[in-house]
Structures are given as C-alpha cells and as structure tokens.
Design a protein around this motif. Structure first.
Motif, PDB file in Angstrom:
ATOM      1  N   ARG A  16      -5.704   7.192  11.549  1.00 25.10           N
ATOM      2  CA  ARG A  16      -5.923   7.176  12.991  1.00 25.10           C
ATOM      3  C   ARG A  16      -7.405   6.973  13.285  1.00 25.10           C
ATOM      4  O   ARG A  16      -8.240   7.696  12.762  1.00 25.10           O
ATOM      5  N   GLY A  17      -7.710   5.975  14.108  1.00 25.85           N
ATOM      6  CA  GLY A  17      -9.074   5.761  14.569  1.00 25.85           C
ATOM      7  C   GLY A  17      -9.796   4.647  13.835  1.00 25.85           C
ATOM      8  O   GLY A  17      -9.507   4.363  12.680  1.00 25.85           O
ATOM      9  N   GLU A  18     -10.722   4.041  14.539  1.00 21.39           N
ATOM     10  CA  GLU A  18     -11.494   2.910  14.012  1.00 21.39           C
ATOM     11  C   GLU A  18     -12.954   3.272  13.767  1.00 21.39           C
ATOM     12  O   GLU A  18     -13.730   2.430  13.345  1.00 21.39           O
ATOM     13  N   ARG A  19     -13.327   4.503  14.061  1.00 26.93           N
ATOM     14  CA  ARG A  19     -14.717   4.918  13.891  1.00 26.93           C
ATOM     15  C   ARG A  19     -14.924   5.444  12.477  1.00 26.93           C
ATOM     16  O   ARG A  19     -13.985   5.699  11.753  1.00 26.93           O
ATOM     17  N   GLY A  20     -16.188   5.648  12.141  1.00 26.19           N
ATOM     18  CA  GLY A  20     -16.496   6.203  10.836  1.00 26.19           C
ATOM     19  C   GLY A  20     -16.297   5.177   9.745  1.00 26.19           C
ATOM     20  O   GLY A  20     -16.327   3.976   9.976  1.00 26.19           O
ATOM     21  N   PHE A  21     -16.066   5.662   8.542  1.00 27.05           N
ATOM     22  CA  PHE A  21     -15.909   4.784   7.387  1.00 27.05           C
ATOM     23  C   PHE A  21     -15.159   5.538   6.305  1.00 27.05           C
ATOM     24  O   PHE A  21     -14.870   6.725   6.436  1.00 27.05           O
ATOM     25  N   GLY A  22     -14.854   4.841   5.239  1.00 25.07           N
ATOM     26  CA  GLY A  22     -14.185   5.484   4.114  1.00 25.07           C
ATOM     27  C   GLY A  22     -12.855   6.093   4.500  1.00 25.07           C
ATOM     28  O   GLY A  22     -12.001   5.455   5.127  1.00 25.07           O
ATOM     29  N   TYR A  23     -12.683   7.350   4.158  1.00 15.10           N
ATOM     30  CA  TYR A  23     -11.434   8.076   4.371  1.00 15.10           C
ATOM     31  C   TYR A  23     -11.373   8.769   5.741  1.00 15.10           C
ATOM     32  O   TYR A  23     -10.437   9.526   6.004  1.00 15.10           O
ATOM     33  N   ASP A  24     -12.345   8.528   6.601  1.00 16.30           N
ATOM     34  CA  ASP A  24     -12.409   9.199   7.908  1.00 16.30           C
ATOM     35  C   ASP A  24     -11.112   9.130   8.710  1.00 16.30           C
ATOM     36  O   ASP A  24     -10.732  10.121   9.341  1.00 16.30           O
ATOM     37  N   PRO A  25     -10.376   7.991   8.725  1.00 24.66           N
ATOM     38  CA  PRO A  25      -9.173   7.917   9.557  1.00 24.66           C
ATOM     39  C   PRO A  25      -7.999   8.790   9.110  1.00 24.66           C
ATOM     40  O   PRO A  25      -7.016   8.904   9.833  1.00 24.66           O
ATOM     41  N   VAL A  26      -8.076   9.411   7.920  1.00 23.66           N
ATOM     42  CA  VAL A  26      -6.972  10.268   7.470  1.00 23.66           C
ATOM     43  C   VAL A  26      -7.375  11.737   7.368  1.00 23.66           C
ATOM     44  O   VAL A  26      -6.592  12.566   6.920  1.00 23.66           O
ATOM     45  N   PHE A  27      -8.588  12.083   7.797  1.00 23.92           N
ATOM     46  CA  PHE A  27      -9.101  13.446   7.621  1.00 23.92           C
ATOM     47  C   PHE A  27      -9.334  14.123   8.965  1.00 23.92           C
ATOM     48  O   PHE A  27     -10.068  13.610   9.808  1.00 23.92           O
ATOM     49  N   ILE A  28      -8.703  15.300   9.135  1.00 26.72           N
ATOM     50  CA  ILE A  28      -8.935  16.147  10.301  1.00 26.72           C
ATOM     51  C   ILE A  28      -9.606  17.428   9.811  1.00 26.72           C
ATOM     52  O   ILE A  28      -9.026  18.174   9.010  1.00 26.72           O
ATOM     53  N   ALA A  29     -10.817  17.678  10.268  1.00 29.69           N
ATOM     54  CA  ALA A  29     -11.539  18.890   9.887  1.00 29.69           C
ATOM     55  C   ALA A  29     -10.841  20.117  10.465  1.00 29.69           C
ATOM     56  O   ALA A  29     -10.252  20.056  11.556  1.00 29.69           O
ATOM     57  N   ASP A  30     -10.903  21.219   9.731  1.00 27.70           N
ATOM     58  CA  ASP A  30     -10.327  22.475  10.217  1.00 27.70           C
ATOM     59  C   ASP A  30     -10.850  22.783  11.613  1.00 27.70           C
ATOM     60  O   ASP A  30     -12.041  22.658  11.882  1.00 27.70           O
ATOM     61  N   GLY A  31      -9.932  23.163  12.508  1.00 27.61           N
ATOM     62  CA  GLY A  31     -10.293  23.523  13.871  1.00 27.61           C
ATOM     63  C   GLY A  31     -10.359  22.343  14.827  1.00 27.61           C
ATOM     64  O   GLY A  31     -10.603  22.529  16.015  1.00 27.61           O
ATOM     65  N   GLU A  32     -10.144  21.140  14.321  1.00 26.29           N
ATOM     66  CA  GLU A  32     -10.210  19.937  15.146  1.00 26.29           C
ATOM     67  C   GLU A  32      -8.818  19.336  15.302  1.00 26.29           C
ATOM     68  O   GLU A  32      -7.902  19.672  14.552  1.00 26.29           O
ATOM     69  N   THR A  33      -8.656  18.423  16.259  1.00 28.03           N
ATOM     70  CA  THR A  33      -7.383  17.730  16.447  1.00 28.03           C
ATOM     71  C   THR A  33      -7.507  16.234  16.195  1.00 28.03           C
ATOM     72  O   THR A  33      -6.499  15.558  16.026  1.00 28.03           O
ATOM     73  N   LEU A  34      -8.736  15.729  16.178  1.00 24.13           N
ATOM     74  CA  LEU A  34      -8.978  14.306  15.941  1.00 24.13           C
ATOM     75  C   LEU A  34      -9.401  14.075  14.496  1.00 24.13           C
ATOM     76  O   LEU A  34     -10.070  14.924  13.900  1.00 24.13           O
ATOM     77  N   THR A  35      -9.024  12.906  13.965  1.00 25.71           N
ATOM     78  CA  THR A  35      -9.551  12.536  12.657  1.00 25.71           C
ATOM     79  C   THR A  35     -11.021  12.170  12.824  1.00 25.71           C
ATOM     80  O   THR A  35     -11.485  11.869  13.931  1.00 25.71           O
ATOM     81  N   PHE A  36     -11.749  12.137  11.706  1.00 29.52           N
ATOM     82  CA  PHE A  36     -13.132  11.667  11.769  1.00 29.52           C
ATOM     83  C   PHE A  36     -13.169  10.213  12.242  1.00 29.52           C
ATOM     84  O   PHE A  36     -14.150   9.779  12.828  1.00 29.52           O
ATOM     85  N   GLY A  37     -12.107   9.467  12.016  1.00 32.13           N
ATOM     86  CA  GLY A  37     -12.035   8.083  12.466  1.00 32.13           C
ATOM     87  C   GLY A  37     -11.846   7.943  13.970  1.00 32.13           C
ATOM     88  O   GLY A  37     -12.119   6.898  14.540  1.00 32.13           O
ATOM     89  N   GLU A  38     -11.349   8.992  14.619  1.00 31.64           N
ATOM     90  CA  GLU A  38     -11.157   8.992  16.074  1.00 31.64           C
ATOM     91  C   GLU A  38     -12.325   9.649  16.806  1.00 31.64           C
ATOM     92  O   GLU A  38     -12.533   9.414  17.994  1.00 31.64           O
ATOM     93  N   MET A  39     -13.058  10.475  16.099  1.00 30.34           N
ATOM     94  CA  MET A  39     -14.069  11.329  16.691  1.00 30.34           C
ATOM     95  C   MET A  39     -15.324  10.552  17.096  1.00 30.34           C
ATOM     96  O   MET A  39     -15.726   9.603  16.418  1.00 30.34           O
ATOM     97  N   ASP A  40     -15.935  10.970  18.195  1.00 30.32           N
ATOM     98  CA  ASP A  40     -17.224  10.425  18.592  1.00 30.32           C
ATOM     99  C   ASP A  40     -18.206  10.648  17.438  1.00 30.32           C
ATOM    100  O   ASP A  40     -18.255  11.752  16.881  1.00 30.32           O
ATOM    101  N   PRO A  41     -18.968   9.625  17.056  1.00 31.83           N
ATOM    102  CA  PRO A  41     -19.883   9.769  15.915  1.00 31.83           C
ATOM    103  C   PRO A  41     -20.846  10.949  16.044  1.00 31.83           C
ATOM    104  O   PRO A  41     -21.125  11.625  15.046  1.00 31.83           O
ATOM    105  N   ALA A  42     -21.321  11.245  17.229  1.00 33.87           N
ATOM    106  CA  ALA A  42     -22.246  12.365  17.407  1.00 33.87           C
ATOM    107  C   ALA A  42     -21.565  13.685  17.054  1.00 33.87           C
ATOM    108  O   ALA A  42     -22.172  14.570  16.441  1.00 33.87           O
ATOM    109  N   ARG A  43     -20.305  13.819  17.425  1.00 28.46           N
ATOM    110  CA  ARG A  43     -19.551  15.043  17.093  1.00 28.46           C
ATOM    111  C   ARG A  43     -19.362  15.145  15.584  1.00 28.46           C
ATOM    112  O   ARG A  43     -19.548  16.204  14.998  1.00 28.46           O
ATOM    113  N   LYS A  44     -18.991  14.044  14.946  1.00 34.53           N
ATOM    114  CA  LYS A  44     -18.802  14.050  13.493  1.00 34.53           C
ATOM    115  C   LYS A  44     -20.116  14.391  12.791  1.00 34.53           C
ATOM    116  O   LYS A  44     -20.149  15.214  11.882  1.00 34.53           O
TER     117      LYS A  44
END
Length: 180
Positions: A134-162
């Motif tokens: 999910r998501g086009e942001r970030g790189f690598g494995y970001d679109p399949v990883f959701i950090a604990d406590g979050e609902t968006l993948t790193f690929g969906e997340m605003d880069p500043a938040r990540k």
C-alpha cells in the motif's frame, strides 16, 4: 540518501553520497548491519581522507528468522526490484504457513574518522507486514510495513512523519545525542 539528507541538512551538514564522489562500493561481507555499515564507512574514509558515515539497513521478519535482514537489497536483485522482493517475503511467509506478521526495520550508522576512531549507532522500528503493498511513497519494503501504533504503511505515510519515527531517525537521534 534522500532520507539522510532530510535528517542531517537541517543541522547544517552537507551530505554527499559515495556515488556522487564516484567511490567504489565495497562488497558487503560482514554478518551484521553494524559490520557492513563500518565496512562501507571505512572504505569511504580511506578513499576521501574525510570522516565518513555509512548506513546499512533492512527488514527483519520474525517468522523468517530475521530474513531478509542484511540481504534486504540483494533480495530485490539487479536491477533492484523491491516489488519482487516484497513478493518473495510474502511467498515465503505463505510457504511456511506463518501467522506471525511481525517485523522490524533495522538501521546501523557507521561513523569512521581519519584517526581510526569508529562508532556505530543503531535504530529499530517494530511493526507488522501487510499484503498487498500500500502506498507509493518511501522506498524498499515501505509499502508492506506498518509501524506499531500506526495505521498507514511507510509507503502511504507523509515522508516527514516517517522520518520522525523510522529506524534511521532513531539511529540518527542516537548519533546526534552522542556527538552534537
């Protein structure tokens, strides 16, 4: 490099990549993120005579015994195809019937000075894997990883938040606390 620039340039540092300096990339022969980060930083320091910082990072999946780990980029093949690497992780999880989807991103920053002094700063962020990506942001494995406590993948997340919460941000915070 983009993430390191975002994290260091506000502090007044100019970040220059080994690629920009035409430095040869050493073969990563160590068995840990820290070992590979130091290996790359040593090579850059020897080539330039200047202090060098190197990053080695990747995804460690609990059910896969920490794989792909230090081989995260190599799982993507040449040319690097991280969608294929994400598929490979998902295929291996299905093959073993894994229900545990926990994983972590790991970052080791190796810093080497011309006088031989070396330091390593490590950071981790824990989370869960999702499929499909999910998501086009970030790189690598970001679109399949959701950090604990979050609902968006790193690929969906605003880069500043990540950048605020990533494994690299944790390692950079440790570096800043030790050196600045």
């Amino acid at each position: 490099m983009a993430e390191l620039k975002d994290l260091f340039e506000p502090l007044g540092f100019t970040v220059v990549s080994a690629l920009e300096l035409n430095l040869a990339e050493p073969e990563e022969t160590e068995s840990t993120f820290a070992g590979n980060a130091l290996l790359k930083a040593r090579a850059a320091m020897l080539a330039t005579g200047s202090p060098a910082l190197s990053d080695d990072s990747g995804l460690a999946v609990t059910a896969l015994g920490g794989a792909p780990g230090i081989y995260s980029a190599r799982w993507a093949g040449e040319p690097r195809d991280f969608y294929r690497a994400m598929e490979k992780v998902e295929e291996e999880l299905k093959e073993i019937g894994a229900t545990d989807r926990s994983a972590k991103f790991v970052c080791a920053l190796g810093l080497v000075w011309p006088d031989g002094h070396e330091e390593v700063f490590e950071g981790e962020v824990h989370g869960q894997l999702v499929w499909p990506p999910r998501g086009e942001r970030g790189f690598g494995y970001d679109p399949v990883f959701i950090a604990d406590g979050e609902t968006l993948t790193f690929g969906e997340m605003d880069p500043a938040r990540k950048h605020y919460m990533s494994h690299r941000a944790v390692a950079v915070a440790k570096l800043k606390a030790a050196l600045l």
